[in-house]
Design an enzyme around this catalytic site. Sequence first.
Site, PDB file in Angstrom:
ATOM      1  N   TYR A 158      45.654  22.243  82.042  1.00  0.00           N
ATOM      2  CA  TYR A 158      46.052  22.999  80.854  1.00  0.00           C
ATOM      3  C   TYR A 158      46.332  24.458  81.199  1.00  0.00           C
ATOM      4  O   TYR A 158      47.382  25.006  80.853  1.00  0.00           O
ATOM      5  CB  TYR A 158      44.956  22.902  79.796  1.00  0.00           C
ATOM      6  CG  TYR A 158      45.278  23.588  78.488  1.00  0.00           C
ATOM      7  CD1 TYR A 158      46.346  23.166  77.703  1.00  0.00           C
ATOM      8  CD2 TYR A 158      44.504  24.649  78.024  1.00  0.00           C
ATOM      9  CE1 TYR A 158      46.635  23.784  76.503  1.00  0.00           C
ATOM     10  CE2 TYR A 158      44.781  25.269  76.819  1.00  0.00           C
ATOM     11  CZ  TYR A 158      45.853  24.839  76.058  1.00  0.00           C
ATOM     12  OH  TYR A 158      46.131  25.459  74.873  1.00  0.00           O
ATOM     13  N   ALA A 184      53.985  29.103  72.726  1.00  0.00           N
ATOM     14  CA  ALA A 184      52.557  29.207  72.456  1.00  0.00           C
ATOM     15  C   ALA A 184      51.799  29.139  73.765  1.00  0.00           C
ATOM     16  O   ALA A 184      51.631  28.076  74.351  1.00  0.00           O
ATOM     17  CB  ALA A 184      52.115  28.078  71.530  1.00  0.00           C
ATOM     18  N   ASP A 186      59.669  13.289  72.394  1.00  0.00           N
ATOM     19  CA  ASP A 186      58.884  13.956  73.425  1.00  0.00           C
ATOM     20  C   ASP A 186      59.764  14.999  74.106  1.00  0.00           C
ATOM     21  O   ASP A 186      60.763  14.662  74.743  1.00  0.00           O
ATOM     22  CB  ASP A 186      58.401  12.912  74.445  1.00  0.00           C
ATOM     23  CG  ASP A 186      57.504  13.508  75.516  1.00  0.00           C
ATOM     24  OD1 ASP A 186      57.435  14.744  75.638  1.00  0.00           O
ATOM     25  OD2 ASP A 186      56.873  12.719  76.254  1.00  0.00           O
ATOM     26  N   THR A 200      49.161  13.547  70.007  1.00  0.00           N
ATOM     27  CA  THR A 200      47.944  14.128  69.419  1.00  0.00           C
ATOM     28  C   THR A 200      48.182  14.593  67.986  1.00  0.00           C
ATOM     29  O   THR A 200      47.220  14.867  67.267  1.00  0.00           O
ATOM     30  CB  THR A 200      47.426  15.324  70.246  1.00  0.00           C
ATOM     31  OG1 THR A 200      48.428  16.343  70.287  1.00  0.00           O
ATOM     32  CG2 THR A 200      47.068  14.903  71.662  1.00  0.00           C
TER      33      THR A 200
END
Length: 329
Positions: A148, A117, A59, A38
């Site tokens: 999520y 985060a 990744d 993204t």
Amino acid sequence: MARKRILITGAAGFLGSHLCDRFVQEDFHVIAMDNLITGDLRNIEHLFKLENFEFYHHDVSNYVHIPGQLDYILHFASPASPIDYLKIPIQTLKVGSLGTHNLLGLAKAKNARMLIASTSEVYGDPNCNPQPEEYWGNVNPVGPRGVYDEAKRFQEAITMAYHTFHGVETRIVRIFNTYGPRMRLNDGRVLPAFIGQAIRGEDLTVFGDGSQTRSFCYVDDLIEGIFRLLFSDYSYPVNIGNPDEITILEFGEEIIKLTGTTQKLVLRPLPTDDPRQRRPDITKARKLLNWEPKVSRAEGLKITYEYFKSLPTDVIEKIEHKDFTTYNK
């Protein structure tokens, strides 16, 4: 004296790229990492020529190796918008679980301090307003947002476990709605969706009756809060966001006024599990970090709108409603 070395994951994303800028400016050696699922290299290409910046295309859900000394890790690798995590739910779960586990292992091996985060989404559709860090949330683990929300809740849990069991220095930031340059127009969140629709001459889509609220924090304020939290002595979650709450309908009217569009607001059905309220209690941030937002919404929106207007025409493309209107985060 040698520069401190910091690894920033999700470095080519919206927040990650701004963090790269800040730590380069603070004279850190920045190791940027992103798999570009993204993220966009254009967000950090201005840093490539610097000798205290390097980029790894990787990744973090796979094993992460960084040679040499490492002092800090900022873990910002994760899809963060509905359009992304609905398209790539497995990758979203993996980066929050396997990716966080890999990076905590790296932090332990390197004796590095790690900040993760997290998000206001851990509160789900809250039963209290504003949301303090002590609120445990109202989350549907098997709903569309669960990939999520639960990835972030697990991320917090494993981070705290590494802190208490292994003694790893950790920090947890719970980020509320943030906006500014380098957001993607087509990421499905309400602010870029509204501005993108206004620029394209489309009506602005409001979900439900528009009475649900959001609180928008300008990116420079958020980055400052994260910076202060990283160097604080506090290991539990801290909300960073702007408590200036506004309804979606009122916000849509602000965007219409800002952009000068002649389009109108149109109502659509409210999505499943869409939070009715989103407003941070920033008492802890004020007390522990001496932090609070400084940039007004009017000022921040003007800067953000100018950024979006400056994008190439092919970027300001018409997005099919089926792609982004499932959620209005």
